[in-house]
Design an enzyme around this catalytic site. Sequence first.
Site, short mmCIF file in Angstrom:
data_model
loop_
_atom_site.label_atom_id
_atom_site.label_comp_id
_atom_site.label_asym_id
_atom_site.label_seq_id
_atom_site.Cartn_x
_atom_site.Cartn_y
_atom_site.Cartn_z
N HIS A 121 11.07 7.74 -41.53
CA HIS A 121 10.32 8.94 -41.96
C HIS A 121 9.37 8.48 -43.07
O HIS A 121 8.55 7.60 -42.86
CB HIS A 121 11.36 9.99 -42.38
CG HIS A 121 10.82 11.36 -42.64
ND1 HIS A 121 9.57 11.78 -42.28
CD2 HIS A 121 11.41 12.46 -43.24
CE1 HIS A 121 9.40 13.04 -42.65
NE2 HIS A 121 10.50 13.47 -43.23
N HIS A 155 5.36 8.64 -33.07
CA HIS A 155 5.67 9.91 -33.71
C HIS A 155 6.39 10.80 -32.71
O HIS A 155 6.08 10.76 -31.53
CB HIS A 155 4.36 10.60 -34.17
CG HIS A 155 4.61 11.68 -35.17
ND1 HIS A 155 4.92 12.96 -34.80
CD2 HIS A 155 4.64 11.64 -36.52
CE1 HIS A 155 5.10 13.68 -35.89
NE2 HIS A 155 4.94 12.91 -36.95
N ASP A 197 1.47 6.87 -41.81
CA ASP A 197 1.93 5.82 -42.71
C ASP A 197 1.31 4.46 -42.44
O ASP A 197 1.50 3.53 -43.22
CB ASP A 197 3.45 5.69 -42.61
CG ASP A 197 4.14 6.87 -43.26
OD1 ASP A 197 3.67 7.28 -44.32
OD2 ASP A 197 5.11 7.38 -42.68
N1 ACO Z 1 7.62 0.34 -32.28
C1 ACO Z 1 8.10 -0.09 -31.06
N2 ACO Z 1 8.66 0.73 -30.14
C2 ACO Z 1 8.76 2.02 -30.49
C3 ACO Z 1 8.28 2.53 -31.71
C4 ACO Z 1 7.69 1.63 -32.62
N3 ACO Z 1 7.22 2.02 -33.80
N4 ACO Z 1 8.52 3.86 -31.77
C5 ACO Z 1 9.12 4.18 -30.61
N5 ACO Z 1 9.25 3.07 -29.83
C6 ACO Z 1 9.80 3.01 -28.48
C7 ACO Z 1 11.32 3.13 -28.48
O1 ACO Z 1 11.93 1.87 -28.56
C8 ACO Z 1 11.55 3.82 -27.17
O2 ACO Z 1 11.41 2.87 -26.14
P1 ACO Z 1 12.36 2.93 -24.83
O3 ACO Z 1 11.98 4.23 -24.15
O4 ACO Z 1 12.04 1.71 -24.06
O5 ACO Z 1 13.78 2.95 -25.36
C9 ACO Z 1 10.36 4.78 -27.03
O6 ACO Z 1 9.31 4.17 -27.80
C10 ACO Z 1 10.64 6.18 -27.59
O7 ACO Z 1 11.11 6.03 -28.92
P2 ACO Z 1 12.08 7.08 -29.63
O8 ACO Z 1 12.80 6.38 -30.73
O9 ACO Z 1 12.90 7.78 -28.59
O10 ACO Z 1 11.02 8.11 -30.20
P3 ACO Z 1 11.33 9.22 -31.30
O11 ACO Z 1 10.40 10.33 -31.03
O12 ACO Z 1 12.78 9.52 -31.39
O13 ACO Z 1 10.94 8.45 -32.66
C11 ACO Z 1 9.75 7.66 -34.53
C12 ACO Z 1 9.81 8.70 -33.40
C13 ACO Z 1 11.06 7.70 -35.33
C14 ACO Z 1 8.63 8.02 -35.48
C15 ACO Z 1 9.53 6.25 -33.92
O14 ACO Z 1 8.31 6.23 -33.22
C16 ACO Z 1 9.58 5.14 -34.96
O15 ACO Z 1 10.66 4.65 -35.29
N6 ACO Z 1 8.39 4.72 -35.52
C17 ACO Z 1 8.37 3.68 -36.54
C18 ACO Z 1 8.70 4.28 -37.90
C19 ACO Z 1 7.58 5.14 -38.42
O16 ACO Z 1 6.43 4.74 -38.44
N7 ACO Z 1 7.95 6.34 -38.90
C20 ACO Z 1 7.02 7.27 -39.51
C21 ACO Z 1 6.84 8.47 -38.65
S1 ACO Z 1 5.65 9.56 -39.36
C22 ACO Z 1 6.49 10.28 -40.62
O17 ACO Z 1 7.67 10.48 -40.63
C23 ACO Z 1 5.73 10.65 -41.77
#
Ligand code: ACO
Length: 429
Positions: free
Chosen positions: A268, A307, A363
Amino acid sequence: MNTETLTISDNRTGKKYEIPIWQGTIRAMDLRQIKTSDEDFGLMTYDPGFTNTASCKSHITMLDGERGVLWYRGYPIEQLAEQSTFLETAYLILHGELPTKSQLDAWIRSITHHTLLHENTKKFIDGFHYDAHPMGILVSTVAGLSTFYPDAKDIHNSESRQVQTYRLIAKMPTIAAFAYRHSLGMPYAYPDNDLTYTGNFLNMLFKATELKYTPNPVLERALDVLFILHADHEQNCSANTMRSVGSSYADPFCATAAAAAALYGPLHGGANEAVLRMLNQIGSKDNVPQFIARVKAGEGRLMGFGHRVYKNYDPRARIIKQIADQVFEVTGRNPLLNIALELERIALEDDYFVSRRLYPNVDFYSGIIYQAMGFPVPIFPVLFAIPRTAGWIAQWEEMLLDKDQKIARPRQVYRGETRRNYVPLAARG
Ligand code: ACO
């Protein structure tokens, strides 16, 4: 009259149920009547992480992840970023309308009036280790404020809520700055109420021996715009925490501390800090393909990408890229920008990221700007928490005034052992 309904046919029993549809949702409680027998508890939904569950009705922030749209109280984020100030935007988020001139003046006066901390607060900030993470200090100190303001427990009194709102929005920058100065062993710089909200924050962070600190107007405005972009974002993890903790009628200081704790995590608001660490670890543009390959192989995530809601482009990231140019004209270009641009270029062409609809989020670039402005990396999540306080309080108050809301208490699907008898210690194998 609502004429939209959903007919559900239960193949276990052959029974049919007609359920009302309201605003594209069905009420989870309407499923409870779907049973196989009188003893059956009834149907529930299973939704870890609330991926398809609306937990509330809200009038505050609208985001459309498919179209990359974000509005506060109906006003597009692009217009607010260009024409508003953070304090005006905070007023809008909290009150629902843009203020008149006299309302804005009174609001700014009230916030400015509450920027000082009780002197005892300094004593417990002093108690933290010299390398304590500022977010840990912030979370604890905000919770600690609850003990200074026991009147905050009067949450059903709108005047009390108003005062706590002033206190929280006004004191967050002071706590953040004190936490930062503590880590450097520098004396705390007190608020200068002649300055703007962000100008004063820069003063409390960076004032050295000069009698009066004068913020650079470009950096002051850039920080103000970054604060506007971070002020609210509907039902994210920390807003949901604020509502959840607030639903037990905890006071707003404790609820805000809990929300800030949720923000701290790297998935987050802690992501801006994690992005910087990732860029430093990559080290140079040439190492980007290798790093992307590791992410694709499941060895970590590309921080600042992806996201839950935005599946197109985060509109805040677009605005932030413009701010970066203005900031770099003053500070010089952050060398990490080249690595970030290369990461974005490759990721946006790569099928792994394209097929999962992963784009830069707010971010991805904010940390690079913060670093260029002279902020140390551990303070990045704190820079997120300060403006988000406005959104948290608005979400909390909306929850309190919503007659539909109850104490947050989800159900579970129990998968543990069935009933068994206690085994005395001597009889265990
Ligand atoms: N890098 C690589 N792969 C990713 C990323 C990433 N940043 N984000 C998601 N994925 C992949 C997952 O591994 C998953 O792949 P799969 O289907 O093969 O298993 C798929 O994309 C879906 O990911 P989820 O985790 O199910 O997506 P969710 O909606 O739950 O997560 C989140 C969203 C937490 C923001 C995620 O994209 C993430 O961890 N991003 C990196 C951290 C980040 O930048 N957070 C800030 C968000 S903005 C904020 O809070 C202000």
